[in-house]
Design an enzyme around this catalytic site. Structure first.
Site, PDB file in Angstrom:
ATOM      1  N   HIS A 175       1.119  -1.137   0.070  1.00  0.00           N
ATOM      2  CA  HIS A 175      -0.047   0.019   0.014  1.00  0.00           C
ATOM      3  C   HIS A 175       0.768   1.296  -0.067  1.00  0.00           C
ATOM      4  CE1 HIS A 175       0.344  -0.020   4.525  1.00  0.00           C
ATOM      5  NE2 HIS A 175       0.519   1.046   4.327  1.00  0.00           N
ATOM      6  N   ASP A 205      -0.122  -7.384   1.142  1.00  0.00           N
ATOM      7  CA  ASP A 205       0.447  -6.143   1.556  1.00  0.00           C
ATOM      8  C   ASP A 205       2.083  -6.042   1.644  1.00  0.00           C
ATOM      9  OD1 ASP A 205       0.124  -3.375   1.831  1.00  0.00           O
ATOM     10  OD2 ASP A 205       0.042  -3.305   3.889  1.00  0.00           O
ATOM     11  N   GLY A 279       3.928   6.279   8.457  1.00  0.00           N
ATOM     12  CA  GLY A 279       5.527   6.489   8.005  1.00  0.00           C
ATOM     13  C   GLY A 279       6.016   5.178   8.576  1.00  0.00           C
ATOM     14  N   ASN A 280       5.766   4.344   9.684  1.00  0.00           N
ATOM     15  CA  ASN A 280       6.307   3.136  10.106  1.00  0.00           C
ATOM     16  C   ASN A 280       5.851   2.124   9.357  1.00  0.00           C
ATOM     17  OD1 ASN A 280       6.012   4.251  13.314  1.00  0.00           O
ATOM     18  ND2 ASN A 280       7.729   3.333  12.924  1.00  0.00           N
ATOM     19  N   SER A 281       4.877   2.183   8.547  1.00  0.00           N
ATOM     20  CA  SER A 281       4.387   1.099   7.469  1.00  0.00           C
ATOM     21  C   SER A 281       5.869   0.561   6.706  1.00  0.00           C
ATOM     22  CB  SER A 281       3.604   1.421   6.666  1.00  0.00           C
ATOM     23  OG  SER A 281       2.190   1.932   7.346  1.00  0.00           O
TER      24      SER A 281
END
Length: 438
Positions: A175, A205, A279-281
């Protein structure tokens, strides 16, 4: 003064002064010698000001004493009478009881036993020096975590990634890069590289990037199946802004094997309370041995804290290898709905039956064409009542893409009364999950 008729009386003082008759000409009148002296007002302003100040000070002291006495004598939130013994009488049912002052009372502390993971197949075994501190974990993982900048004509974004190979192979979330035309990887030393998308699996994902670089430091990966609730969990990534790269937070493994349906994707995830933000994704979730045991995927809602999720490393490993080797995963059947499962408790609270509560329906799906909408509840598939989320997933995936599943739907026609809704059974053609998400 009163006068008697026929008697002569002396004139009153200042008679001529107040008389309407003017004094005789050329002669001094007795009244003309009378001088009227008006005394100036006394200057008492300073005394009055001092009195006002003294009065105000006295008033303030009185109010302060009243507040202090009230706080000390009368418990907060209570209308108790001072001096009574026994339980405090109060009209407030939510008032807290007075705190106990028993010096012998102590709070029991509970320790969490953390076990070393067993030997790992296909990953690096536990280091010989055992458990690491958070500081040591950060020092080991820092060179292997990257920031990812993405943008297209309309949007831009920020995320994190993990170095898989010293030659420039990086994993992140799908994503993050979906529909993005430009991808830039920023290494921990600030060096920037334009990245290309090698491949992805939207249903899980995950996406694989490549940058032209050498001498990179790949992360060490651990066995996520060895995790236990209560184990240390450390998250490292770039939340909010590039200037915050390398942000490190710690928590515990809150749960394992959480089944969630997100954007038409059925995912089994690790839950953690380590702070996770936008932002940690794509960044790593690390165990106490410095091993990456999960790839951070999402956080539920902006109004909640401590609800972060990561893709288990044992799940991600096979998918990553398939993407790199060009192996296409088999199509995953899907109904085309998002939602959450209603247990007996949550169903009773909402006046609905146990089942899968639909929050969104994909407009390209067959179930949408059948008229199913958000708010409906799937109570059975192929005549089998749904007991939990695992049953919903198993029954859905027991079919191949293109096959028909018989789905029983409950609809509350009037949520404002206690009357039962309507139940309908429809035949739905299952679709490829990747196509729905594409």
């Amino acid at each position: 003064m009163d006068q008697r008729p026929g008697e002569t009386y002396p004139k009153e003082p200042n008679y001529d002064l107040f008389s309407a008759k003017p004094p005789a000409t050329g002669a001094e009148s007795a009244a003309s010698t009378v001088k009227v002296r008006v005394k100036p007002p006394r200057r008492n302003g300073g005394v009055i000001a001092l009195c006002v100040v003294a009065t105000l000070l006295l008033l303030i002291v009185t109010v302060a004493c009243f507040v202090i006495i009230r706080r000390v004598v009368i418990p907060s939130g209570s209308m108790a009478t001072v001096g009574t013994s026994g339980p405090v009488a109060t009209d407030n049912p939510f008032a807290r009881p007075p705190a106990t002052t028993d010096a012998t009372t102590t709070e029991a502390t509970t320790g969490i036993e953390i076990n070393d993971p067993p030997a790992v197949i296909g990953t690096t075994p536990v280091e010989s020096d055992g458990v690491l501190t958070v500081s040591e974990i950060y020092k080991r993982i820092q060179p292997s975590v990257v920031s990812i900048l993405v943008n297209n004509r309309y949007n831009s974004g920020l995320a994190s990634g993990i170095i898989l190979d010293a030659s420039g192979v990086i994993v992140t979330n799908y994503h993050v890069v979906s529909d993005m035309t430009n991808i830039v990887v920023v290494l921990h030393d600030g060096t920037r590289h334009t990245a290309s998308l090698l491949g992805y699996d939207a249903s899980c994902d995950l996406a694989i990037l490549y940058i032209e670089a050498s001498g990179l430091t790949p992360a060490t990966f651990g066995n996520s199946d060895a995790l236990e609730v209560g184990d240390l969990a450390v998250a490292v990534g770039t939340p909010y802004n590039l200037s915050l790269s390398g942000t490190t937070t710690q928590g515990i493994i809150s749960a394992i094997n959480r089944d969630l349906l997100i954007n038409n994707r059925q995912m089994t995830l690790i839950q953690t309370d380590a702070s996770i933000n936008p932002g940690n994704s794509g960044g790593p979730l690390i165990n106490e041995y410095g091993q990456v045991i999960g790839i951070i995927s999402m956080k539920i809602g902006e109004d909640f804290e401590g609800l972060g999720f990561a893709i288990p490393m044992n799940t991600a490993k096979t998918i990553i290898e398939n993407i790199i080797n060009g192996v296409h995963a088999a199509a995953t059947p899907a109904l085309g709905v998002d939602g959450r499962f209603l247990t007996e408790v949550t169903a009773a609270v909402n006046g609905l039956p146990v089942g899968f509560y639909i929050t969104a329906v994909h407009p390209a799906s067959d179930i949408y064409a059948q008229g199913v909408r958000a708010g409906d509840v799937i109570v059975a598939i192929d005549g089998v009542e749904l007991a939990d989320m695992a049953a919903f997933t198993a029954l859905t995936r027991s079919h191949a893409v293109g096959e028909v599943a018989t789905v029983t739907i409950y609809r509350d026609t009037n949520p404002y009364d206690a009357k039962s809704g309507v139940v309908a059974t429809i035949d739905v053609v299952l679709m490829d999950e990747a196509v729905l998400n594409g």
